[in-house]
Structure formats: C-alpha cells, structure tokens
Design an enzyme around this catalytic site. Sequence first.
Site, PDB file in Angstrom:
ATOM      1  N   TYR A  52       0.817  -1.187  -0.175  1.00  0.00           N
ATOM      2  CA  TYR A  52      -0.198   0.050   0.079  1.00  0.00           C
ATOM      3  C   TYR A  52       0.700   1.235   0.126  1.00  0.00           C
ATOM      4  O   TYR A  52       1.059   1.736   1.132  1.00  0.00           O
ATOM      5  CB  TYR A  52      -0.966   0.064   1.295  1.00  0.00           C
ATOM      6  CG  TYR A  52      -1.780  -1.305   1.447  1.00  0.00           C
ATOM      7  CD1 TYR A  52      -2.752  -1.642   0.665  1.00  0.00           C
ATOM      8  CD2 TYR A  52      -1.449  -2.026   2.492  1.00  0.00           C
ATOM      9  CE1 TYR A  52      -3.303  -2.730   0.788  1.00  0.00           C
ATOM     10  CE2 TYR A  52      -2.327  -3.045   2.953  1.00  0.00           C
ATOM     11  CZ  TYR A  52      -3.470  -3.531   2.049  1.00  0.00           C
ATOM     12  OH  TYR A  52      -4.068  -4.554   2.287  1.00  0.00           O
ATOM     13  N   TRP A  79      -4.062   6.266   2.630  1.00  0.00           N
ATOM     14  CA  TRP A  79      -5.317   5.964   3.004  1.00  0.00           C
ATOM     15  C   TRP A  79      -6.079   6.713   3.997  1.00  0.00           C
ATOM     16  O   TRP A  79      -5.236   6.934   5.170  1.00  0.00           O
ATOM     17  CB  TRP A  79      -5.196   4.348   3.295  1.00  0.00           C
ATOM     18  CG  TRP A  79      -5.548   3.470   2.194  1.00  0.00           C
ATOM     19  CD1 TRP A  79      -6.830   2.771   1.659  1.00  0.00           C
ATOM     20  CD2 TRP A  79      -4.779   2.983   0.975  1.00  0.00           C
ATOM     21  NE1 TRP A  79      -6.602   1.970   0.831  1.00  0.00           N
ATOM     22  CE2 TRP A  79      -5.353   2.048   0.075  1.00  0.00           C
ATOM     23  CE3 TRP A  79      -3.324   3.155   1.015  1.00  0.00           C
ATOM     24  CZ2 TRP A  79      -4.758   1.427  -0.976  1.00  0.00           C
ATOM     25  CZ3 TRP A  79      -2.738   2.580  -0.162  1.00  0.00           C
ATOM     26  CH2 TRP A  79      -3.414   1.828  -1.158  1.00  0.00           C
ATOM     27  N   TRP A 120      -8.613   5.949   6.698  1.00  0.00           N
ATOM     28  CA  TRP A 120      -8.645   5.639   7.992  1.00  0.00           C
ATOM     29  C   TRP A 120      -7.017   5.260   8.591  1.00  0.00           C
ATOM     30  O   TRP A 120      -6.619   5.475   9.710  1.00  0.00           O
ATOM     31  CB  TRP A 120      -9.547   4.648   8.497  1.00  0.00           C
ATOM     32  CG  TRP A 120      -9.759   3.388   8.029  1.00  0.00           C
ATOM     33  CD1 TRP A 120      -9.007   2.898   6.879  1.00  0.00           C
ATOM     34  CD2 TRP A 120     -10.503   2.244   8.609  1.00  0.00           C
ATOM     35  NE1 TRP A 120      -9.225   1.287   7.046  1.00  0.00           N
ATOM     36  CE2 TRP A 120     -10.354   0.968   7.739  1.00  0.00           C
ATOM     37  CE3 TRP A 120     -11.223   1.990   9.623  1.00  0.00           C
ATOM     38  CZ2 TRP A 120     -10.748  -0.016   8.359  1.00  0.00           C
ATOM     39  CZ3 TRP A 120     -11.888   0.855  10.012  1.00  0.00           C
ATOM     40  CH2 TRP A 120     -11.613  -0.252   9.151  1.00  0.00           C
ATOM     41  N   TYR A 179       0.224   0.261  -7.681  1.00  0.00           N
ATOM     42  CA  TYR A 179      -0.709  -0.210  -6.891  1.00  0.00           C
ATOM     43  C   TYR A 179      -1.906  -0.470  -7.807  1.00  0.00           C
ATOM     44  O   TYR A 179      -2.188   0.490  -8.666  1.00  0.00           O
ATOM     45  CB  TYR A 179      -1.051   0.788  -5.507  1.00  0.00           C
ATOM     46  CG  TYR A 179      -2.664   0.500  -4.963  1.00  0.00           C
ATOM     47  CD1 TYR A 179      -2.428  -0.753  -4.044  1.00  0.00           C
ATOM     48  CD2 TYR A 179      -3.634   1.128  -5.321  1.00  0.00           C
ATOM     49  CE1 TYR A 179      -3.637  -1.042  -3.442  1.00  0.00           C
ATOM     50  CE2 TYR A 179      -5.063   0.601  -4.466  1.00  0.00           C
ATOM     51  CZ  TYR A 179      -4.674  -0.258  -3.729  1.00  0.00           C
ATOM     52  OH  TYR A 179      -5.935  -0.762  -3.004  1.00  0.00           O
ATOM     53  N   GLY A 211     -13.850  -0.706   4.798  1.00  0.00           N
ATOM     54  CA  GLY A 211     -12.482  -1.192   5.081  1.00  0.00           C
ATOM     55  C   GLY A 211     -12.240  -2.480   5.442  1.00  0.00           C
ATOM     56  O   GLY A 211     -11.012  -2.945   5.749  1.00  0.00           O
ATOM     57  N   ASP A 214     -12.786  -5.119   3.428  1.00  0.00           N
ATOM     58  CA  ASP A 214     -13.000  -5.534   2.148  1.00  0.00           C
ATOM     59  C   ASP A 214     -13.717  -6.797   1.659  1.00  0.00           C
ATOM     60  O   ASP A 214     -14.848  -6.860   1.284  1.00  0.00           O
ATOM     61  CB  ASP A 214     -11.713  -5.268   1.080  1.00  0.00           C
ATOM     62  CG  ASP A 214     -10.929  -4.257   1.681  1.00  0.00           C
ATOM     63  OD1 ASP A 214     -11.545  -3.104   2.151  1.00  0.00           O
ATOM     64  OD2 ASP A 214     -10.047  -4.078   0.995  1.00  0.00           O
ATOM     65  N   ARG A 229      -5.452 -13.238   0.628  1.00  0.00           N
ATOM     66  CA  ARG A 229      -5.931 -11.971   0.047  1.00  0.00           C
ATOM     67  C   ARG A 229      -7.276 -12.500  -0.545  1.00  0.00           C
ATOM     68  O   ARG A 229      -7.812 -13.670  -0.430  1.00  0.00           O
ATOM     69  CB  ARG A 229      -5.139 -11.718  -1.263  1.00  0.00           C
ATOM     70  CG  ARG A 229      -3.629 -10.950  -0.671  1.00  0.00           C
ATOM     71  CD  ARG A 229      -3.899  -9.455  -0.062  1.00  0.00           C
ATOM     72  NE  ARG A 229      -4.569  -8.595  -0.827  1.00  0.00           N
ATOM     73  CZ  ARG A 229      -4.949  -7.420  -0.583  1.00  0.00           C
ATOM     74  NH1 ARG A 229      -4.421  -7.066   0.625  1.00  0.00           N
ATOM     75  NH2 ARG A 229      -5.595  -6.534  -1.321  1.00  0.00           N
ATOM     76  N   TYR A 271      -7.187 -12.625   5.487  1.00  0.00           N
ATOM     77  CA  TYR A 271      -7.824 -11.227   5.348  1.00  0.00           C
ATOM     78  C   TYR A 271      -9.010 -10.819   6.031  1.00  0.00           C
ATOM     79  O   TYR A 271      -8.800 -10.998   7.538  1.00  0.00           O
ATOM     80  CB  TYR A 271      -8.043 -10.692   3.859  1.00  0.00           C
ATOM     81  CG  TYR A 271      -7.767  -9.302   3.325  1.00  0.00           C
ATOM     82  CD1 TYR A 271      -6.776  -8.734   3.771  1.00  0.00           C
ATOM     83  CD2 TYR A 271      -8.978  -8.803   2.547  1.00  0.00           C
ATOM     84  CE1 TYR A 271      -6.685  -7.359   3.256  1.00  0.00           C
ATOM     85  CE2 TYR A 271      -8.599  -7.599   2.089  1.00  0.00           C
ATOM     86  CZ  TYR A 271      -7.379  -6.742   2.377  1.00  0.00           C
ATOM     87  OH  TYR A 271      -7.198  -5.578   2.087  1.00  0.00           O
ATOM     88  N   GLU A 276       0.100  -6.924   9.025  1.00  0.00           N
ATOM     89  CA  GLU A 276      -1.107  -6.328   8.747  1.00  0.00           C
ATOM     90  C   GLU A 276      -2.259  -7.095   9.469  1.00  0.00           C
ATOM     91  O   GLU A 276      -2.963  -6.326  10.154  1.00  0.00           O
ATOM     92  CB  GLU A 276      -1.406  -6.460   7.226  1.00  0.00           C
ATOM     93  CG  GLU A 276      -2.653  -5.693   6.562  1.00  0.00           C
ATOM     94  CD  GLU A 276      -2.982  -6.004   5.079  1.00  0.00           C
ATOM     95  OE1 GLU A 276      -2.284  -6.656   4.745  1.00  0.00           O
ATOM     96  OE2 GLU A 276      -3.667  -5.232   4.759  1.00  0.00           O
TER      97      GLU A 276
HETATM   98  C1  2M8 Z   1      -7.081  -2.632   2.290  1.00  0.00           C
HETATM   99  O1  2M8 Z   1      -7.722  -2.313   1.236  1.00  0.00           O
HETATM  100  C2  2M8 Z   1      -7.454  -1.830  -0.016  1.00  0.00           C
HETATM  101  C3  2M8 Z   1      -8.252  -1.246  -0.807  1.00  0.00           C
HETATM  102  O2  2M8 Z   1      -8.694   0.077  -0.101  1.00  0.00           O
HETATM  103  C4  2M8 Z   1      -6.749  -2.783  -0.439  1.00  0.00           C
HETATM  104  O3  2M8 Z   1      -6.723  -4.250  -0.223  1.00  0.00           O
HETATM  105  O4  2M8 Z   1      -5.912  -2.877  -1.710  1.00  0.00           O
HETATM  106  C5  2M8 Z   1      -8.116  -2.612   3.613  1.00  0.00           C
HETATM  107  O5  2M8 Z   1      -7.422  -3.544   4.687  1.00  0.00           O
HETATM  108  C6  2M8 Z   1      -8.338  -1.273   4.111  1.00  0.00           C
HETATM  109  O6  2M8 Z   1      -9.008  -1.130   5.347  1.00  0.00           O
HETATM  110  C7  2M8 Z   1      -7.150  -0.470   4.219  1.00  0.00           C
HETATM  111  O7  2M8 Z   1      -7.228   0.902   4.756  1.00  0.00           O
HETATM  112  C8  2M8 Z   1      -6.189  -0.481   3.108  1.00  0.00           C
HETATM  113  C9  2M8 Z   1      -4.795  -0.095   3.318  1.00  0.00           C
HETATM  114  O8  2M8 Z   1      -4.252  -0.442   4.568  1.00  0.00           O
HETATM  115  O9  2M8 Z   1      -5.962  -1.964   2.667  1.00  0.00           O
END
Ligand code: 2M8
Length: 438
Positions: free
Chosen positions: A31, A35, A37, A83, A167, A169, A201, A352, A396
């Site tokens: 990531y 993001w 939150w 990404y 959040g 997903d 995932r 996940y 994570e």
């Molecule tokens: C996860 O979500 C993203 C898409 O927004 C992803 O899987 O690519 C979730 O765990 C989400 O809650 C979190 O904010 C994000 C970044 O940690 O990853």
Amino acid sequence: MMDNPALLAAAGAVLRANDLGAYTRPSPRLYPHQWNWDSAFVALALAYSDPGRMEREVDTLLRAQWTNGMLPHIHYNPGITGYFPGPEWWPDVPVRRAGERTSGISQPPVLPTAVYRAGCALPEAGVRRAWWARLYDPLCEMLLFFRRYRTIAGCPLLVMVHPWESGLDNSPRWDFATRSGVRPRLPYARHDTGVVSPAERPRTPDYDLYMYLVELIAGHRYDLAGFFPETPFAVYDALFNAIWYRAALDLDRIAADLGRPPALPADALAAFREAYHERLWDERSALFLDFDLCAGRPIHVETIAGLGAIFGGLVDSGRAGRMYAAYRDRCRACRALPSVPPDQSAYEPGRYWRGPVWVNTNWFVVRGLEEAGLTADARALADETLDLIRAHGFCEYFHASSGVGLGGQEFSWTAALAIDLLMRPVAASPGGARTERR
Ligand code: 2M8
C-alpha cells in the site's frame, strides 16, 4: 519477548520507515499511497512523539477532500505506480479538488475521533485549540457529506456503496454481493497477490465485484441516486455507522471546547441512535447486523463489526458487557478477538477480513469497553493485542488460531495503535469489573 519500551521503540521505527514526508504509507510494498482511516490511526500515534508530522499527515489527507465534503479512501501519490487500482479507474468530476488524484469513494470516518484523541494528547492547550479550530470545518463537512449524499428514504442511517468503503473489504458480510457474479467491463490485473500470498488475500470473484462497482459508481459520477437502482451493493454497515456516530460525538466535544455550536443537533443524533437500534440489533446473536438495502433485509453474518456499537457509544455498559462476553465466548479457541467467529461457515482463520485478528478492530473494542467503564476487559484485550505484536511483529493481521503474522509487513496502523495502547494505557475506573463469561 520485547518489553514495553522496546516495543514502543520498534513501533516508532515502523512509522519512520513508512514516512514518505507528506504522509505515511500503510505498508512498504502493498500500500504505497495514502489511505483515509490508516492515516487517522497514524496521526493518533504521532501526537505522542512528533506533533509537526502529525499535522502534516492530516493536512495531506484533507487536501484530498472533495468540495462536497467527501474524504476519499485513497489519496494517490502521483510519483508512485505499482498499486492496483490506480487513479485512472476513478474519472474526474468537478467536486474533486483540482490537481489531486483520489479515489471516488470514502472509508470509515475515524479521522474526527483521531483528531479529538490526538489533540487531547498534546501537552499545550493553546496548540491543541488552534489545531482543532483549523480542522473543525473540514471535519464537519466530512461527516455531513454522509448525511447529505448517503441517506435514502428518510432513514438517517448511512448507505455504504462499496466493500472498500467498509475498510473490511472481503468480510463474509459482503458475500451476498460477490455471489451475484458481476464482472467489470474492462480487464484488470491485480498487484496484491504478487506481494502477499493469494491465500491471505481476497479471491477473484471479490475483485470482480470491486471493479464492477467502481465502473458502475464512476459511470454515474459517484451519485447514489443514479446508481442505486442498478447496484447489487448498498448497505447499512453496522461498524461504519457506529464509527460515524462516534465521530459526531467527538466532534461535539471539540465544538464544546472551542465554544462553537454542536456539529450535529442533538435530535439528529437521537434519531440516528434510534434507527441504529431499530434496524440493526439482533437479539439472538447479541450483535448488531448489517442491512442489505437492495434486498431489504438484514445480513445474517455475524462478525466483529457487530461490536462496533461499543466503540460508537451506542450502547450502555450493561449491553456492551453482554455483547463482548458473548463474542469472546464464541471465540475462546482464538487469539484475542478474531474478525469473524469460528462458528460462522465463511470463517477462514488466515484470509484477510474473513477471520484473522486485526489490531484496529481490537483497538475499537478496547477503547469502547474503556469508555463504557469495563476497564478490566479493556485492559485484558489491550494486553492480548500487544502480546500478539510482541510475538509476531507489526504485521497487517494475525492468524486467528496460531497468531502467526500475515499480509503486509511493517504495517503502519499496527504500529500506530500499539503506540496508542502503550502511551495511553486503559484508564482505571471504579466501574472496571470484568464482565461475566457466559
Ligand atoms: C485494504 O484495502 C485496500 C483497498 O482499499 C486493498 O486491499 O488494496 C483494507 O484493509 C483497508 O481497510 C485499508 O485501509 C487498506 C490500506 O491498509 O488496505
């Protein structure tokens, strides 16, 4: 095993390693952007060590805010690729701030609560008040966006339009929509499964749903009234709505400190609370359940999201204790609080949001129990959560039964919330009796 000072130092090192200057990435390879939150959790931790960086984190996030108040779930860094989905999947609209690249959906509004709590951690009242005064209007707009654009048919509960907005997903709560079998028009290629094992995932049908919804929502210029008749996914998410309510309460605390009128009138909050109980409470499971607006019925999948009301301040301490004890009891073979209890048919302890333990959802429950006066339970859960991190690192998420760390490594919110739990241990209170285990 690491003692608390060593754990704190290691958590600080994770946040430093993920510091990209203007913001903190959630995890190095998985990531790379900012993001919504995630950054709220990070800001909370930075309050204890680096208020300047904390302000920068929040300012960068708020630069992504649309002029209609929506705070997007991703603020893209234009200098980074790698990404999926990138910004090209979210076509432009006039309400997006010129020059900013963002997604077109939001995420649980943790930011007002993080700003309130982070402000309280600042030692100087003048600095705190100036910061709150500067952020107050954008934070109000962020909450009011949901009231203005995400309610239907007179019900004050907020409609969530994409699993990414929740959040959580690939929570099994959203399997009903995955089962609809929708697929996007355009082909796509995922990056996540090249970084993390596909076994940890979401599956292909989940991503098919995610990308179908992106095309649908963007095709209607992000306007709920436009896509509602066609979408397979429009829900009242029990956790999302509880976080919104908590944010409204915390924004009112900021307003009171600044001598400003409350952000939301008391009768609006009372109506929201009543609707939340009436629509979402499930006596049998002692949890709040989500509601599928397309089918017009509750979603009978029980997960940690149903405990969100404890954090939200939507239940009294008696009910909070009962809900928590019942959930713990179902999960006694698991580590801390798994995202899904093992008795649910969709439970997968290592995949996940379908079973693993997440530090942010545990943190919600810890702070909710604390506020409800159930401090012994709150402290015990905080300790279990920190012990998982001590044993397995800043992952994570953690396998629900073995505790092994999974998903992205060096994960920012795991570090950030560990810092918060260490720097602000659960407060002792006279009402701190442990809840009965059933
Ligand atoms: C996860 O979500 C993203 C898409 O927004 C992803 O899987 O690519 C979730 O765990 C989400 O809650 C979190 O904010 C994000 C970044 O940690 O990853």
